[in-house]
Write an enzyme that holds these catalytic residues in place. Sequence first.
Site, PDB file in Angstrom:
ATOM      1  N   ASP A   1     -22.780   3.149 -23.858  1.00 47.09           N
ATOM      2  CA  ASP A   1     -21.421   2.934 -23.374  1.00 47.09           C
ATOM      3  C   ASP A   1     -21.000   1.556 -23.857  1.00 47.09           C
ATOM      4  OD1 ASP A   1     -19.480   4.034 -20.840  1.00 47.09           O
ATOM      5  OD2 ASP A   1     -19.303   1.921 -21.359  1.00 47.09           O
TER       6      ASP A   1
ATOM      7  N   ASP B   1     -21.811   8.938 -13.628  1.00 46.86           N
ATOM      8  CA  ASP B   1     -20.607   8.234 -13.181  1.00 46.86           C
ATOM      9  C   ASP B   1     -19.316   8.696 -13.851  1.00 46.86           C
ATOM     10  OD1 ASP B   1     -21.036   7.268 -15.729  1.00 46.86           O
ATOM     11  OD2 ASP B   1     -21.006   5.159 -15.199  1.00 46.86           O
ATOM     12  N   HIS B   2     -19.418   9.443 -14.947  1.00 51.34           N
ATOM     13  CA  HIS B   2     -18.224   9.791 -15.722  1.00 51.34           C
ATOM     14  C   HIS B   2     -17.618  11.143 -15.357  1.00 51.34           C
ATOM     15  CE1 HIS B   2     -18.776   6.323 -18.226  1.00 51.34           C
ATOM     16  NE2 HIS B   2     -17.925   6.730 -19.148  1.00 51.34           N
TER      17      HIS B   2
ATOM     18  N   ARG C   1      -9.352  -1.067 -20.201  1.00 52.26           N
ATOM     19  CA  ARG C   1      -8.595  -0.496 -21.316  1.00 52.26           C
ATOM     20  C   ARG C   1      -7.287   0.092 -20.828  1.00 52.26           C
ATOM     21  NH1 ARG C   1     -13.886   1.779 -24.277  1.00 52.26           N
ATOM     22  NH2 ARG C   1     -14.367  -0.174 -25.315  1.00 52.26           N
TER      23      ARG C   1
ATOM     24  N   SER D   1     -14.493   3.027 -27.124  1.00 48.62           N
ATOM     25  CA  SER D   1     -15.740   3.499 -26.538  1.00 48.62           C
ATOM     26  C   SER D   1     -16.841   3.674 -27.582  1.00 48.62           C
ATOM     27  CB  SER D   1     -15.485   4.831 -25.821  1.00 48.62           C
ATOM     28  OG  SER D   1     -16.692   5.477 -25.496  1.00 48.62           O
TER      29      SER D   1
ATOM     30  N   ARG E   1     -18.625   6.268 -27.769  1.00 47.58           N
ATOM     31  CA  ARG E   1     -18.933   7.698 -27.827  1.00 47.58           C
ATOM     32  C   ARG E   1     -19.238   8.190 -29.244  1.00 47.58           C
ATOM     33  NH1 ARG E   1     -12.909   8.844 -25.681  1.00 47.58           N
ATOM     34  NH2 ARG E   1     -13.764   7.363 -24.208  1.00 47.58           N
TER      35      ARG E   1
END
Length: 754
Positions: free
Chosen positions: A160, A95-96, A448, A643, A645
């Site tokens: 995520d 999806d990213h 965000r 995030s 990440r």
Amino acid sequence: MAFDIEMIKKVYDNMPARVDAARQIVGRPLTLTEKILYNHLWDGNPTKAFGKGVDYVDFAPDRVACQDATAQMALLQFMHAGKSKVAVPTTVHCDHLIQAKVDAATDLARAKTQSNEVFDFLSSVSNKYGIGFWKPGAGIIHQVVLENYAFPGGMMIGTDSHTVNAGGLGMVAIGVGGADAVDVMSGMAWELKFPKLIGVKLTGKLSGWTAPKDVILKVAGILTVKGGTGAIVEYFGEGATAMSCTGKGTICNMGAEIGATTSTFGYDDSMSRYLRSTNRADVADAADKIASYLTGDPEVYADPEKYFDQVIEINLSELEPHLNGPFTPDLATPISKMKEEAIKNNWPLQIQVGLIGSCTNSSYEDISRAASLARQVAEKNLKTKAEFTITPGSEVVRSTIERDGFIDTFHKIGATVFANACGPCIGMWDREGAEKEERNTIVHSFNRNFSKRADGNPNTLAFVGSPELVTALAIAGDLGFNPLTDKLINEEGEEVMLDEPTGDELPEKGFYAEDPGFQAPAEDGSGVQVVVSPTSERLQLLAPFEAWDGKNITGAKLLIKAFGKCTTDHISMAGPWLRFRGHLDNISNNMLIGAVNAFNQKTNSVKNQLTGQYDAVPAVARAYKAAGVPSIVVGDHNYGEGSSREHAAMEPRFLGVKAVLVKSFARIHETNLKKQGLLGLTFANEADYDKIQENDTINFTDLTEFAPGKPLTLEFVHADGSKDIILANHTYNDGQIGWFVAGSALNLIAAGKA
């Protein structure tokens, strides 16, 4: 039938006895959060009460979910774990890596071409290790999880930060770094400090222009971006039960923006309706049998101050629509005050673009309410003044809203429908003209709004609102427009008012998708080959990080002293950098390029102490690494906000950073640093931040005595030979110190010692 129904039934079979035991051990009624946590202890049945905010606890999550940008690194790490199959149900969602530019079909086709190598890698790894794979275009991870995998009373982790969205279906769902996911996928316990509890009592009922999004926008204004750190937020009350399941998901989704570990709601009729509407009647039936265990005890909600560490009460009947921003999701402004605030702060009133959808607000209810406003453009002879885009959350939602005529309605007002992907919400938006860096205003229903977040332009002021409010503002083209009181001038010069938005919680004809986009893994993946080209720019097999040599770190150089807000977007940007998320060397070229250097107030410009010249942060870090010189990073409050990440931790580790010393950490980032073998430290005295100078050399004097609860001592040697001795606190326990000693948590797993 639901995915993994036997696993869900097992969770429910265990829950009554375990919760009853926990209630006796704790000696009081339990919140929903506590029921779920005590039912998911790694050791099984509860045997002790845990201290909130004190005890580290091992848990056994039911499932793992990964999105494509973070899944690359997570699965590259999993390949080192030596396992033949994941130990718990796991999914990967593409999806990213789909950039929003033209329209859904064009953008999806381009992404499949540009990122084919990555998609093929994820597909083959998923096939080999028993992982469910959701193809590009299937939808955004959190919407797909809500539609297919989330279940009341469950516990999941995801790579995520907005994994917390699943709290809308009564889960404890927590965002983590990839290394945490690898632990659980490998069949190991997942560690979390037992959270504090924040209760939000919702009275009254939403109506008119007010939406579930306004609840979390209000809460964000109260708690700020770090007010939920170390806590789980539990919503309850008549206002909660009157709200739709997907509305609850929106509130939980944006709970990541207050730093909360996660948020959740008790099981109720809205969840049952949603489960049945998404073809999971078997889950609803099973949940109904133990319904009292899937919500907080009545005594808790009757007297919440006795059971929660903090209680907030919001009357939904009095709640006003909000816009939050710009540049931070906790700057909350009621719509009635927005014009005044905009003028006072010189925010551009003209809205350039309105964007709805994303993982936060892409439900059928959201889209139907926005469509009810879009229909009024023609009915009232209006013209939409701003550009307008829609990002559906899944192929199921997209197909359903197309069948029900909503997409046609949006097209009639000139809207663009982007692919079922994250798109502009994460900076994957090729916005025409953004490179000019002109000051402008956009409004969106995302979560965000940090600087550069949506389009890479530091001068784009982004405001967060509900889909219906964003739609109204896009029609008006005016940030100061209040649809509750203000009139618009239509094409005939007449004054008209927009009617209140209306919509259906769930589609009357049911959800529909010809192909949801799911690929089941092979029953036996032993013969599946996973190939990574050694010349690839997108993917790179990982080499283990070196273990600690057992000595004090000495002669380290200050890489950067970051000033002010330093989120994971500042540490490891998304947008165009997403293409390198599977290649640690290449992605490391974005390390800290968004952070502001405290000494010159510039980004990506730090002093190389070896040459005396200023250069890009990654270049200076590489120079130190090549010379065998360790480095450290210094930061401000809530460092690593945003995030999940783990690249924001892996990149410094890869480029030779040994420690990150800050005033305070965001939870996920601190854990990610620990997992990768870095020292995540906080100033014992925050004022010591000001003592650190640009040309400092740093020596650890007692790292050889590294132990839980014992601060570390750092010697900062200044250019003139003077010194400052700084005490640094840490939260490492024995197991986490073991990660540091081994070089990373993954090194322990691979060695079979974790």
